[in-house]
Design an enzyme around this catalytic site. Structure first.
Site, PDB file in Angstrom:
ATOM      1  N   GLU A 184       0.804  -1.226   0.000  1.00 22.78           N
ATOM      2  CA  GLU A 184       0.000   0.000   0.000  1.00 22.78           C
ATOM      3  C   GLU A 184       0.838   1.278   0.000  1.00 22.78           C
ATOM      4  O   GLU A 184       0.697   2.131   0.872  1.00 22.78           O
ATOM      5  CB  GLU A 184      -0.952  -0.019   1.199  1.00 22.78           C
ATOM      6  CG  GLU A 184      -1.906  -1.205   1.164  1.00 22.78           C
ATOM      7  CD  GLU A 184      -2.814  -1.286   2.387  1.00 22.78           C
ATOM      8  OE1 GLU A 184      -2.851  -0.333   3.172  1.00 22.78           O
ATOM      9  OE2 GLU A 184      -3.479  -2.319   2.544  1.00 22.78           O
ATOM     10  N   ASN A 226       2.206  -5.220  -3.156  1.00 28.57           N
ATOM     11  CA  ASN A 226       0.812  -5.513  -2.803  1.00 28.57           C
ATOM     12  C   ASN A 226       0.023  -4.221  -2.590  1.00 28.57           C
ATOM     13  O   ASN A 226       0.530  -3.288  -1.956  1.00 28.57           O
ATOM     14  CB  ASN A 226       0.808  -6.320  -1.490  1.00 28.57           C
ATOM     15  CG  ASN A 226      -0.493  -7.013  -1.208  1.00 28.57           C
ATOM     16  OD1 ASN A 226      -0.969  -7.789  -2.041  1.00 28.57           O
ATOM     17  ND2 ASN A 226      -1.079  -6.758  -0.044  1.00 28.57           N
ATOM     18  N   HIS A 274     -10.331  -6.731  -1.909  1.00 29.26           N
ATOM     19  CA  HIS A 274     -11.394  -6.568  -0.903  1.00 29.26           C
ATOM     20  C   HIS A 274     -12.614  -6.063  -1.669  1.00 29.26           C
ATOM     21  O   HIS A 274     -12.733  -4.871  -1.972  1.00 29.26           O
ATOM     22  CB  HIS A 274     -10.965  -5.571   0.182  1.00 29.26           C
ATOM     23  CG  HIS A 274      -9.821  -6.055   1.001  1.00 29.26           C
ATOM     24  ND1 HIS A 274      -9.912  -7.159   1.817  1.00 29.26           N
ATOM     25  CD2 HIS A 274      -8.545  -5.611   1.123  1.00 29.26           C
ATOM     26  CE1 HIS A 274      -8.748  -7.374   2.408  1.00 29.26           C
ATOM     27  NE2 HIS A 274      -7.901  -6.452   2.002  1.00 29.26           N
ATOM     28  N   GLU A 306      -5.795 -10.848  -0.755  1.00 27.25           N
ATOM     29  CA  GLU A 306      -6.605 -10.658   0.465  1.00 27.25           C
ATOM     30  C   GLU A 306      -8.094 -10.719   0.123  1.00 27.25           C
ATOM     31  O   GLU A 306      -8.896  -9.912   0.601  1.00 27.25           O
ATOM     32  CB  GLU A 306      -6.285  -9.296   1.118  1.00 27.25           C
ATOM     33  CG  GLU A 306      -4.811  -9.089   1.440  1.00 27.25           C
ATOM     34  CD  GLU A 306      -4.510  -7.744   2.094  1.00 27.25           C
ATOM     35  OE1 GLU A 306      -5.433  -7.125   2.656  1.00 27.25           O
ATOM     36  OE2 GLU A 306      -3.352  -7.316   2.037  1.00 27.25           O
ATOM     37  N   ASP A 308     -11.801 -10.966  -0.036  1.00 27.34           N
ATOM     38  CA  ASP A 308     -13.029 -11.122   0.743  1.00 27.34           C
ATOM     39  C   ASP A 308     -14.112 -10.304   0.048  1.00 27.34           C
ATOM     40  O   ASP A 308     -13.820  -9.479  -0.825  1.00 27.34           O
ATOM     41  CB  ASP A 308     -12.870 -10.736   2.234  1.00 27.34           C
ATOM     42  CG  ASP A 308     -12.291  -9.359   2.459  1.00 27.34           C
ATOM     43  OD1 ASP A 308     -12.410  -8.503   1.576  1.00 27.34           O
ATOM     44  OD2 ASP A 308     -11.723  -9.122   3.552  1.00 27.34           O
TER      45      ASP A 308
END
Ligand code: 9MR
Length: 394
Positions: A184, A226, A274, A306, A308
């Site tokens: 990030e 990432n 996400h 990640e 979800d």
């Protein structure tokens, strides 16, 4: 990428079976051995049956993993059993974040990262290291960069950064397949964020320095950048594209098993993924596929790191329509990875609604939750079927 099938330890298997049979569906946290194992008895007791996601993914040559925290398995056997059974890859959820692994300058605490690495080794699972160099400016209360490290003058902080990357990768060399070295670094406009790490070079030079240290420390690990919200074409993904291209074009000479090789600084790009599962909230699938392709065309590996899918909830309950849409989003993301030869696999950011960062921070995600494929008591949601269906399609 180490992807191996599980070799169950029969004694552990029997102990786990007995433990799980005594607790209805493993919903209560019994005391007992910290166990992770695989086998039909445990599957059934913890809400599973039939082929695991790991088995289905291995047939497709991909890893399917989850973020993992050893402390949850200590009080909740099903957490450990399901993680090590359903998934063929385990990633440190917090174990390699700086506030966990280096709470003060030069003071290392490897316990959590070691615990995840040990579970992965015992269960013959892939092991991945997550988010070494990260400073989330929008979440200062997390103190990912410990105060005493943030307070260091920039030159010393920069030295600590490379020393930390070196120490962690030396320790897990030969065990970690994949490392997200920097996490990030960009904002949504595609500008570098003025993090504690950026301040050490006031440019993206710090990112190059972190990757160089990682490559030299473990030339066998796959090194990833990432970030979140970069799954489609945008100012942010354009900026990331420019940077990872330059990282890939930059080489460093490293000793690989006694031979000097010139290797690029980076191997891959992790898209956190996400996702939102509410009506009309999904990005264009062709846009995502084309975006992945341009990164793949650079020669980079790709991963959803990640994944979800949070959906609207009222008192923790979602509607059938939202659960169905969530299933579609999980299926779509899985298919995107399967259709992209450079995609090594997917890591879910948690696998049970009993705990994930979405449910940990209800104020951040007001009105949303239930972001994982299993319920709070490890029963399968339609989302789990969505992943399995995609893995079983030809
Ligand atoms: O899932 C993690 C959560 O449990 C932690 O509290 C948090 C801060 O340590 O980090 C979470 O994981 C983050 C991930 O590493 C990077 N992308 C965003 C995730 C949520 O902040």
């Amino acid at each position: 990428m180490a992807t191996r099938s599980a070799a169950p330890n029969r004694w552990a298997l029997l102990i786990v079976a007995a433990t799980c049979m005594l607790v209805a569906a493993c919903t209560d946290p019994p005391t007992g051995p910290r166990v992770e194992s695989t086998g039909p008895a445990e599957h059934g007791a913890c809400g599973m049956s039939g082929p695991t996601l790991a088995e289905l993914a291995e047939r497709r040559g991909k890893t399917i993993g989850t973020a993992y925290r050893s402390t949850f398995a200590e009080t909740d056997p099903c957490y450990g059993i399901v993680a090590a059974t359903e998934f063929n890859s385990l990633t440190t959820e917090i174990g390699t974040m700086m506030n966990t692994i280096e709470p003060a300058p030069g003071v290392f605490d490897f316990r959590e990262a070691d615990a995840v690495a040990d579970v992965a080794a015992r269960q013959h699972r892939d092991f991945q290291i997550h988010a070494l160099i990260w400073d989330p400016l929008d979440q200062p209360q997390w103190a990912i960069v410990p105060p005493a490290i943030r307070a260091l003058p920039p030159p010393q902080r920069h030295q600590l950064m490379t020393d930390t990357v070196t120490a962690i990768l030396h320790r897990y060399a030969g065990r970690a397949s994949t490392v997200t070295v920097v996490n990030e670094a960009f904002d949504q406009m595609g500008h570098l964020q003025p993090t504690a790490w950026w301040q050490t070079t006031r440019s993206d030079q710090y990112i190059f320095d972190a990757f160089r240290a990682a490559r030299l420390a473990d030339p066998h690990a796959q090194l990833f950048y990432n970030d979140h919200s970069a799954e489609t074409h945008s100012d942010k993904s354009n900026a990331i594209y420019d940077m990872v291209k330059r990282l890939h074009d930059t080489t460093v000479d490293v000793d690989v098993d006694g031979t000097t090789e010139s290797l690029p600084l980076i191997d891959g790009i992790g898209f956190q993924a996400h996702m939102l599962g509410g009506e009309g909230q999904q990005p264009s699938v062709p846009d995502m596929a084309a975006n992945l392709q341009r990164f793949a065309d650079l020669g980079l590996k790709i991963r959803f790191t990640e994944l979800d899918v949070r959906i609207p909830v009222v008192n923790g309950t979602a509607t059938a329509a939202d659960l169905d849409r969530q299933r579609d989003v999980f299926r779509t993301m899985t298919t995107l990875c399967l259709d992209q030869p450079q995609c090594t696999g997917i890591t879910l950011w948690g696998f049970t609604d009993k705990r994930s960062w979405i449910t940990d921070y209800p104020d951040t995600f007001s009105g949303y939750g239930a972001a994982t494929p299993l319920t709070t008591n490890y029963q399968r949601k339609p989302a789990r079927d969505g992943i399995a269906e995609a893995l079983q399609e030809n």
